[in-house]
Design a protein around this motif. Structure first.
Motif, PDB file in Angstrom:
ATOM      1  N   SER A   1      28.379  -1.685  61.272  1.00  0.00           N
ATOM      2  CA  SER A   1      29.555  -1.401  60.448  1.00  0.00           C
ATOM      3  C   SER A   1      30.202  -0.092  60.894  1.00  0.00           C
ATOM      4  O   SER A   1      29.537   0.941  60.996  1.00  0.00           O
ATOM      5  CB  SER A   1      29.135  -1.277  58.982  1.00  0.00           C
ATOM      6  N   ASN A   2      31.505  -0.149  61.113  1.00  0.00           N
ATOM      7  CA  ASN A   2      32.243   1.063  61.477  1.00  0.00           C
ATOM      8  C   ASN A   2      32.968   1.686  60.289  1.00  0.00           C
ATOM      9  O   ASN A   2      33.822   2.555  60.478  1.00  0.00           O
ATOM     10  CB  ASN A   2      33.235   0.734  62.604  1.00  0.00           C
ATOM     11  N   LEU A   3      32.620   1.268  59.102  1.00  0.00           N
ATOM     12  CA  LEU A   3      33.302   1.802  57.906  1.00  0.00           C
ATOM     13  C   LEU A   3      33.265   3.328  57.818  1.00  0.00           C
ATOM     14  O   LEU A   3      34.295   3.941  57.522  1.00  0.00           O
ATOM     15  CB  LEU A   3      32.693   1.202  56.635  1.00  0.00           C
ATOM     16  N   PRO A   4      32.094   3.970  58.059  1.00  0.00           N
ATOM     17  CA  PRO A   4      32.076   5.442  57.935  1.00  0.00           C
ATOM     18  C   PRO A   4      33.026   6.129  58.913  1.00  0.00           C
ATOM     19  O   PRO A   4      33.449   7.251  58.687  1.00  0.00           O
ATOM     20  CB  PRO A   4      30.627   5.820  58.272  1.00  0.00           C
ATOM     21  N   HIS A   5      33.362   5.432  60.002  1.00  0.00           N
ATOM     22  CA  HIS A   5      34.312   5.972  60.974  1.00  0.00           C
ATOM     23  C   HIS A   5      35.758   5.664  60.562  1.00  0.00           C
ATOM     24  O   HIS A   5      36.613   6.542  60.568  1.00  0.00           O
ATOM     25  CB  HIS A   5      34.030   5.369  62.358  1.00  0.00           C
ATOM     26  N   MET A   6      35.995   4.418  60.163  1.00  0.00           N
ATOM     27  CA  MET A   6      37.373   3.965  59.917  1.00  0.00           C
ATOM     28  C   MET A   6      37.962   4.526  58.630  1.00  0.00           C
ATOM     29  O   MET A   6      39.147   4.837  58.555  1.00  0.00           O
ATOM     30  CB  MET A   6      37.417   2.428  59.802  1.00  0.00           C
ATOM     31  N   ARG A   7      37.112   4.603  57.625  1.00  0.00           N
ATOM     32  CA  ARG A   7      37.637   4.918  56.301  1.00  0.00           C
ATOM     33  C   ARG A   7      38.299   6.296  56.215  1.00  0.00           C
ATOM     34  O   ARG A   7      39.427   6.405  55.724  1.00  0.00           O
ATOM     35  CB  ARG A   7      36.527   4.752  55.264  1.00  0.00           C
ATOM     36  N   PRO A   8      37.652   7.359  56.730  1.00  0.00           N
ATOM     37  CA  PRO A   8      38.316   8.674  56.667  1.00  0.00           C
ATOM     38  C   PRO A   8      39.602   8.735  57.491  1.00  0.00           C
ATOM     39  O   PRO A   8      40.419   9.618  57.283  1.00  0.00           O
ATOM     40  CB  PRO A   8      37.269   9.639  57.245  1.00  0.00           C
ATOM     41  N   LEU A   9      39.756   7.798  58.425  1.00  0.00           N
ATOM     42  CA  LEU A   9      40.976   7.766  59.245  1.00  0.00           C
ATOM     43  C   LEU A   9      42.029   6.839  58.651  1.00  0.00           C
ATOM     44  O   LEU A   9      42.991   6.464  59.330  1.00  0.00           O
ATOM     45  CB  LEU A   9      40.640   7.292  60.668  1.00  0.00           C
ATOM     46  N   GLY A  10      41.830   6.440  57.405  1.00  0.00           N
ATOM     47  CA  GLY A  10      42.788   5.517  56.784  1.00  0.00           C
ATOM     48  C   GLY A  10      42.854   4.197  57.530  1.00  0.00           C
ATOM     49  O   GLY A  10      43.905   3.573  57.609  1.00  0.00           O
ATOM     50  N   PHE A  11      41.732   3.795  58.094  1.00  0.00           N
ATOM     51  CA  PHE A  11      41.604   2.547  58.853  1.00  0.00           C
ATOM     52  C   PHE A  11      42.485   2.537  60.112  1.00  0.00           C
ATOM     53  O   PHE A  11      42.844   1.486  60.622  1.00  0.00           O
ATOM     54  CB  PHE A  11      41.888   1.317  57.966  1.00  0.00           C
ATOM     55  N   GLY A  12      42.798   3.730  60.571  1.00  0.00           N
ATOM     56  CA  GLY A  12      43.575   3.828  61.807  1.00  0.00           C
ATOM     57  C   GLY A  12      42.654   3.812  63.017  1.00  0.00           C
ATOM     58  O   GLY A  12      41.432   3.943  62.883  1.00  0.00           O
ATOM     59  N   TYR A  13      43.240   3.659  64.181  1.00  0.00           N
ATOM     60  CA  TYR A  13      42.476   3.646  65.431  1.00  0.00           C
ATOM     61  C   TYR A  13      42.961   4.798  66.296  1.00  0.00           C
ATOM     62  O   TYR A  13      44.113   4.832  66.728  1.00  0.00           O
ATOM     63  CB  TYR A  13      42.662   2.297  66.139  1.00  0.00           C
ATOM     64  N   VAL A  14      42.063   5.781  66.506  1.00  0.00           N
ATOM     65  CA  VAL A  14      42.391   6.948  67.332  1.00  0.00           C
ATOM     66  C   VAL A  14      41.402   6.928  68.502  1.00  0.00           C
ATOM     67  O   VAL A  14      40.226   7.274  68.331  1.00  0.00           O
ATOM     68  CB  VAL A  14      42.254   8.255  66.514  1.00  0.00           C
ATOM     69  N   PRO A  15      41.850   6.485  69.689  1.00  0.00           N
ATOM     70  CA  PRO A  15      40.909   6.236  70.793  1.00  0.00           C
ATOM     71  C   PRO A  15      39.883   7.344  71.065  1.00  0.00           C
ATOM     72  O   PRO A  15      38.686   7.043  71.174  1.00  0.00           O
ATOM     73  CB  PRO A  15      41.818   5.962  71.991  1.00  0.00           C
ATOM     74  N   PRO A  16      40.268   8.649  71.152  1.00  0.00           N
ATOM     75  CA  PRO A  16      39.235   9.653  71.456  1.00  0.00           C
ATOM     76  C   PRO A  16      38.164   9.735  70.360  1.00  0.00           C
ATOM     77  O   PRO A  16      36.986   9.948  70.645  1.00  0.00           O
ATOM     78  CB  PRO A  16      40.004  10.971  71.541  1.00  0.00           C
TER      79      PRO A  16
ATOM     80  N   TRP B   1      37.314   7.241  68.313  1.00  0.00           N
ATOM     81  CA  TRP B   1      36.538   6.006  68.407  1.00  0.00           C
ATOM     82  C   TRP B   1      35.468   6.158  69.508  1.00  0.00           C
ATOM     83  O   TRP B   1      34.305   5.802  69.310  1.00  0.00           O
ATOM     84  CB  TRP B   1      37.463   4.813  68.695  1.00  0.00           C
ATOM     85  N   ASN B   2      35.866   6.735  70.639  1.00  0.00           N
ATOM     86  CA  ASN B   2      34.917   6.917  71.749  1.00  0.00           C
ATOM     87  C   ASN B   2      33.758   7.820  71.340  1.00  0.00           C
ATOM     88  O   ASN B   2      32.608   7.544  71.645  1.00  0.00           O
ATOM     89  CB  ASN B   2      35.626   7.477  72.986  1.00  0.00           C
ATOM     90  N   GLU B   3      34.079   8.892  70.608  1.00  0.00           N
ATOM     91  CA  GLU B   3      33.024   9.805  70.125  1.00  0.00           C
ATOM     92  C   GLU B   3      32.045   9.062  69.217  1.00  0.00           C
ATOM     93  O   GLU B   3      30.837   9.247  69.290  1.00  0.00           O
ATOM     94  CB  GLU B   3      33.649  10.943  69.295  1.00  0.00           C
ATOM     95  N   TRP B   4      32.606   8.232  68.361  1.00  0.00           N
ATOM     96  CA  TRP B   4      31.800   7.459  67.401  1.00  0.00           C
ATOM     97  C   TRP B   4      30.857   6.487  68.144  1.00  0.00           C
ATOM     98  O   TRP B   4      29.693   6.365  67.803  1.00  0.00           O
ATOM     99  CB  TRP B   4      32.758   6.707  66.472  1.00  0.00           C
ATOM    100  N   VAL B   5      31.378   5.849  69.166  1.00  0.00           N
ATOM    101  CA  VAL B   5      30.574   4.888  69.934  1.00  0.00           C
ATOM    102  C   VAL B   5      29.457   5.623  70.680  1.00  0.00           C
ATOM    103  O   VAL B   5      28.301   5.178  70.684  1.00  0.00           O
ATOM    104  CB  VAL B   5      31.473   4.080  70.909  1.00  0.00           C
ATOM    105  N   VAL B   6      29.787   6.749  71.279  1.00  0.00           N
ATOM    106  CA  VAL B   6      28.796   7.533  72.033  1.00  0.00           C
ATOM    107  C   VAL B   6      27.682   8.021  71.101  1.00  0.00           C
ATOM    108  O   VAL B   6      26.505   7.994  71.461  1.00  0.00           O
ATOM    109  CB  VAL B   6      29.477   8.726  72.763  1.00  0.00           C
TER     110      VAL B   6
ATOM    111  N   ALA C   1      26.350   4.076  63.952  1.00  0.00           N
ATOM    112  CA  ALA C   1      26.936   3.137  62.982  1.00  0.00           C
ATOM    113  C   ALA C   1      25.830   2.476  62.172  1.00  0.00           C
ATOM    114  O   ALA C   1      24.797   2.104  62.736  1.00  0.00           O
ATOM    115  CB  ALA C   1      27.757   2.071  63.716  1.00  0.00           C
ATOM    116  N   PRO C   2      26.025   2.336  60.857  1.00  0.00           N
ATOM    117  CA  PRO C   2      25.000   1.659  60.051  1.00  0.00           C
ATOM    118  C   PRO C   2      24.942   0.158  60.365  1.00  0.00           C
ATOM    119  O   PRO C   2      25.915  -0.417  60.852  1.00  0.00           O
ATOM    120  CB  PRO C   2      25.454   1.905  58.609  1.00  0.00           C
ATOM    121  N   VAL C   3      23.793  -0.405  60.085  1.00  0.00           N
ATOM    122  CA  VAL C   3      23.583  -1.834  60.341  1.00  0.00           C
ATOM    123  C   VAL C   3      24.157  -2.642  59.171  1.00  0.00           C
ATOM    124  O   VAL C   3      24.241  -2.146  58.044  1.00  0.00           O
ATOM    125  CB  VAL C   3      22.072  -2.104  60.521  1.00  0.00           C
TER     126      VAL C   3
END
Ligand SMILES: [Mg+2]
Length: 220
Positions: free
Chosen positions: A86-101, A103-108, A112-114
């Motif tokens: 789940s990427n909710l902890p990443h997406m939610r504070p960004l207002g469900f927006g997509y900011v590539p840098p 997102w990359n930090e989050w993936v690295v 992400a919770p299961v």
């Protein structure tokens, strides 16, 4: 009288044309976000996930109860984002927006919770000798963070983790279909394919598909 009727219809159509050209104002973005937030906070999102997992589990139990054909190798395919992780902890504070840098930090980071009900399906399948394959629209450059994140949740013993080549311009649907074809060509029968996007599930090479909810984004 009659020859005049088509002319009248044409005139009416021409008059109506400007009306047809003006579409309604689109849905307000903030209200859409509020609706999504309510969907999460009410627990409905998690309930809907659990419902799909129940259906998948019921199907799996029935399918694994069928007599196996000699030499048949069974496989199950999972998507990753919004299916196992789940990427909710990443997406939610960004207002469900997509900011590539970001997102990359989050993936690295690989934290992400299961999504528990689907991790359970993964483990049930494996306990019955079904080989797990993961196919994601993430890129090859994301492999180490993704593998780390899966390992964190004991989702590491898959047969393969297929990620899109960094330079690929394929759609998610085309890439994912090609990977399922490849799995099939290795002699596997894919009994179930689970994902949150239509692009995870179209294109065949699976006996059954399961669509998880995702009101956050579309991957084509
Ligand atoms: Mg996904």
């Amino acid at each position: 009288m009659f020859p005049r009727l088509p002319a009248l219809l044409i005139l009416l159509a021409v008059l109506a044309l400007p009306l047809a050209c003006h579409s309604a104002e689109p849905r307000n973005l903030d209200s859409a976000k509020q609706e999504i937030t309510r969907y999460i906070d009410s627990g409905d999102y998690f309930r809907n996930l659990a419902q799909v997992a129940e259906q998948a589990e019921r199907y799996l139990t029935q399918r694994l109860g069928e007599p196996a054909k000699p030499g048949q190798k069974l496989a199950i395919v999972f998507d990753i984002d919004e299916t196992l992780l789940s990427n909710l902890p990443h997406m939610r504070p960004l207002g469900f927006g997509y900011v590539p840098p970001l997102w990359n930090e989050w993936v690295v980071a690989g934290t992400a919770p299961v999504i528990e009900p689907f991790a359970k399906i993964y483990h049930i399948a494996q306990a019955h000798g079904v080989t797990a394959f993961l196919i994601s629209d993430r890129r090859e450059k994301d492999r180490s963070g993704t593998a780390k994140n899966l390992h964190l949740h004991s989702l590491a013993n898959y047969a393969a983790l297929y990620l899109k080549p960094d330079a690929s311009h394929d759609t998610a649907a085309a890439f994912k279909t090609a990977m399922r074809k490849k799995i099939t060509e290795q002699g596997y029968t894919i009994i179930a394919n689970l994902g949150d996007q239509e692009s995870d599930l179209t294109g065949g090479y699976a006996e059954k598909t399961f669509k998880l909810p995702n009101p956050f984004y579309i991957t084509e």
